[in-house]
Design a protein around this motif. Sequence first.
Motif, PDB file in Angstrom:
ATOM      1  N   ASN A   7      12.418 -25.660  24.190  1.00 14.67           N
ATOM      2  CA  ASN A   7      11.127 -25.194  24.696  1.00 14.67           C
ATOM      3  C   ASN A   7      10.669 -23.959  23.924  1.00 14.67           C
ATOM      4  OD1 ASN A   7      11.093 -27.193  26.673  1.00 14.67           O
ATOM      5  ND2 ASN A   7      12.094 -25.888  28.189  1.00 14.67           N
ATOM      6  N   ILE A   8       9.421 -23.989  23.522  1.00 10.70           N
ATOM      7  CA  ILE A   8       8.814 -22.850  22.834  1.00 10.70           C
ATOM      8  C   ILE A   8       7.700 -22.319  23.734  1.00 10.70           C
ATOM      9  CG2 ILE A   8       7.648 -22.022  20.769  1.00 10.70           C
ATOM     10  CD1 ILE A   8      10.464 -23.058  20.263  1.00 10.70           C
ATOM     11  N   LEU A   9       7.813 -21.076  24.122  1.00  7.79           N
ATOM     12  CA  LEU A   9       6.820 -20.476  25.015  1.00  7.79           C
ATOM     13  C   LEU A   9       5.738 -19.789  24.185  1.00  7.79           C
ATOM     14  CD1 LEU A   9       7.575 -18.630  28.303  1.00  7.79           C
ATOM     15  CD2 LEU A   9       5.912 -17.677  26.707  1.00  7.79           C
ATOM     16  N   VAL A  10       4.488 -20.131  24.470  1.00  5.12           N
ATOM     17  CA  VAL A  10       3.349 -19.528  23.760  1.00  5.12           C
ATOM     18  C   VAL A  10       2.447 -18.835  24.776  1.00  5.12           C
ATOM     19  CG1 VAL A  10       1.400 -19.921  22.208  1.00  5.12           C
ATOM     20  CG2 VAL A  10       3.442 -21.366  22.027  1.00  5.12           C
ATOM     21  N   ALA A  11       2.305 -17.517  24.645  1.00  4.79           N
ATOM     22  CA  ALA A  11       1.445 -16.759  25.563  1.00  4.79           C
ATOM     23  C   ALA A  11      -0.017 -16.943  25.174  1.00  4.79           C
ATOM     24  CB  ALA A  11       1.811 -15.275  25.506  1.00  4.79           C
ATOM     25  N   VAL A  12      -0.857 -17.283  26.148  1.00  7.17           N
ATOM     26  CA  VAL A  12      -2.270 -17.531  25.863  1.00  7.17           C
ATOM     27  C   VAL A  12      -3.171 -16.795  26.858  1.00  7.17           C
ATOM     28  CG1 VAL A  12      -1.861 -19.793  24.828  1.00  7.17           C
ATOM     29  CG2 VAL A  12      -2.270 -19.627  27.290  1.00  7.17           C
ATOM     30  N   ASP A  13      -4.374 -16.535  26.414  1.00  5.74           N
ATOM     31  CA  ASP A  13      -5.437 -16.049  27.301  1.00  5.74           C
ATOM     32  C   ASP A  13      -6.750 -16.543  26.707  1.00  5.74           C
ATOM     33  OD1 ASP A  13      -5.893 -14.392  25.117  1.00  5.74           O
ATOM     34  OD2 ASP A  13      -5.044 -12.612  26.058  1.00  5.74           O
ATOM     35  N   HIS A  14      -7.850 -15.839  26.970  1.00  8.44           N
ATOM     36  CA  HIS A  14      -9.152 -16.313  26.496  1.00  8.44           C
ATOM     37  C   HIS A  14      -9.576 -15.637  25.193  1.00  8.44           C
ATOM     38  CE1 HIS A  14      -9.443 -18.032  30.525  1.00  8.44           C
ATOM     39  NE2 HIS A  14      -9.175 -16.838  31.009  1.00  8.44           N
ATOM     40  N   SER A  15      -8.649 -14.970  24.520  1.00  8.17           N
ATOM     41  CA  SER A  15      -9.004 -14.199  23.326  1.00  8.17           C
ATOM     42  C   SER A  15      -8.829 -14.994  22.037  1.00  8.17           C
ATOM     43  CB  SER A  15      -8.132 -12.940  23.251  1.00  8.17           C
ATOM     44  OG  SER A  15      -6.785 -13.297  23.016  1.00  8.17           O
ATOM     45  N   ASN A  16      -9.486 -14.496  20.987  1.00  3.27           N
ATOM     46  CA  ASN A  16      -9.335 -15.091  19.656  1.00  3.27           C
ATOM     47  C   ASN A  16      -7.914 -14.897  19.133  1.00  3.27           C
ATOM     48  OD1 ASN A  16     -12.045 -15.869  19.566  1.00  3.27           O
ATOM     49  ND2 ASN A  16     -12.690 -13.922  18.663  1.00  3.27           N
ATOM     50  N   GLN A  17      -7.296 -13.772  19.524  1.00  2.13           N
ATOM     51  CA  GLN A  17      -5.934 -13.499  19.068  1.00  2.13           C
ATOM     52  C   GLN A  17      -4.948 -14.543  19.578  1.00  2.13           C
ATOM     53  OE1 GLN A  17      -7.970 -11.244  20.370  1.00  2.13           O
ATOM     54  NE2 GLN A  17      -8.164  -9.576  18.891  1.00  2.13           N
ATOM     55  N   ALA A  18      -5.115 -14.944  20.849  1.00  6.38           N
ATOM     56  CA  ALA A  18      -4.237 -15.966  21.423  1.00  6.38           C
ATOM     57  C   ALA A  18      -4.486 -17.318  20.750  1.00  6.38           C
ATOM     58  CB  ALA A  18      -4.474 -16.076  22.925  1.00  6.38           C
ATOM     59  N   GLU A  19      -5.740 -17.605  20.487  1.00  2.00           N
ATOM     60  CA  GLU A  19      -6.087 -18.864  19.820  1.00  2.00           C
ATOM     61  C   GLU A  19      -5.461 -18.927  18.428  1.00  2.00           C
ATOM     62  OE1 GLU A  19     -10.113 -21.375  18.550  1.00  2.00           O
ATOM     63  OE2 GLU A  19     -10.244 -19.714  19.984  1.00  2.00           O
ATOM     64  N   SER A  20      -5.459 -17.794  17.726  1.00  2.00           N
ATOM     65  CA  SER A  20      -4.846 -17.740  16.400  1.00  2.00           C
ATOM     66  C   SER A  20      -3.336 -17.947  16.484  1.00  2.00           C
ATOM     67  CB  SER A  20      -5.136 -16.383  15.740  1.00  2.00           C
ATOM     68  OG  SER A  20      -6.511 -16.240  15.469  1.00  2.00           O
ATOM     69  N   ALA A  21      -2.716 -17.405  17.541  1.00  2.00           N
ATOM     70  CA  ALA A  21      -1.276 -17.574  17.725  1.00  2.00           C
ATOM     71  C   ALA A  21      -0.920 -19.038  17.965  1.00  2.00           C
ATOM     72  CB  ALA A  21      -0.788 -16.713  18.896  1.00  2.00           C
ATOM     73  N   VAL A  22      -1.719 -19.726  18.781  1.00  2.00           N
ATOM     74  CA  VAL A  22      -1.499 -21.152  19.052  1.00  2.00           C
ATOM     75  C   VAL A  22      -1.641 -21.960  17.760  1.00  2.00           C
ATOM     76  CG1 VAL A  22      -2.391 -23.190  20.246  1.00  2.00           C
ATOM     77  CG2 VAL A  22      -2.250 -20.994  21.455  1.00  2.00           C
ATOM     78  N   LYS A  23      -2.690 -21.657  17.015  1.00  2.00           N
ATOM     79  CA  LYS A  23      -2.940 -22.358  15.758  1.00  2.00           C
ATOM     80  C   LYS A  23      -1.804 -22.135  14.770  1.00  2.00           C
ATOM     81  CE  LYS A  23      -6.410 -22.796  12.095  1.00  2.00           C
ATOM     82  NZ  LYS A  23      -7.709 -22.285  11.578  1.00  2.00           N
TER      83      LYS A  23
END
Length: 230
Positions: A7-23
């Motif tokens: 399992n890889i945990l990815v922290a997300v919210d509504h920001s561009n920074q989180a979107e970049s991390a997911v990408k």
Amino acid sequence: MDKVDQNILVAVDHSNQAESAVKFYLEKVHRPGNKVVFVHCVELPELSIGRAKDSHMSPTVLANMWKEEEARTKVLEEKLTALLKEKKVPGKLRTSAGKPGELICQIAEEENAAMIITGTRGMGKMRRTILGSVSDYLVNHASCPVMVCRDPSDVERRRNLSGELKKLRHASGDSLNSFAANLRQRFSSGNKSRSQSASSDKDEAKKEKEKEKENQEVKENIEEETPSNG
């Protein structure tokens, strides 16, 4: 390549920074067998009368804030679900309320996460000092490796800010140099003026002495040419 289930945990919210991390994770880090656990932390008090009073909010205001957050979370969940489907990556979203750093560490342990991926908030030094950094908290408290992804826009913004600061320092330096030059010129002009004034005074004194000398010579000549009455 053999599949390794983890399992890889990815922290997300509504920001561009989180979107970049997911990408970044999906394009650079993901491996077959990995399952993604998206964690969304809501920084709002729990929806209860007691919690509302503790936060100095009316229950109605808190309820409206939660309603707005639930709508935003639904949009985020739909977006992430579509992305996972497009990339053919298994995963899920977990949403909890509380302090992001503590919640992410807690969920990482519950999910037995092999790694935590997080973005940066792009906060300035002052705000970072006062509020603290989630990524700093994770690096120091998580029980698994943490990867912090910086958003390209943050890097570009820092470069632009650095350039503006350099221009400002340069302009300030030019202004200071200009001020110093003007000051030197004023002192130089003052010294020159005083020098000219002193020279003028000397010339006047010399002329006065020469005039007195001429008058004395004339007087002596007159005395010599005048006959004595004796």
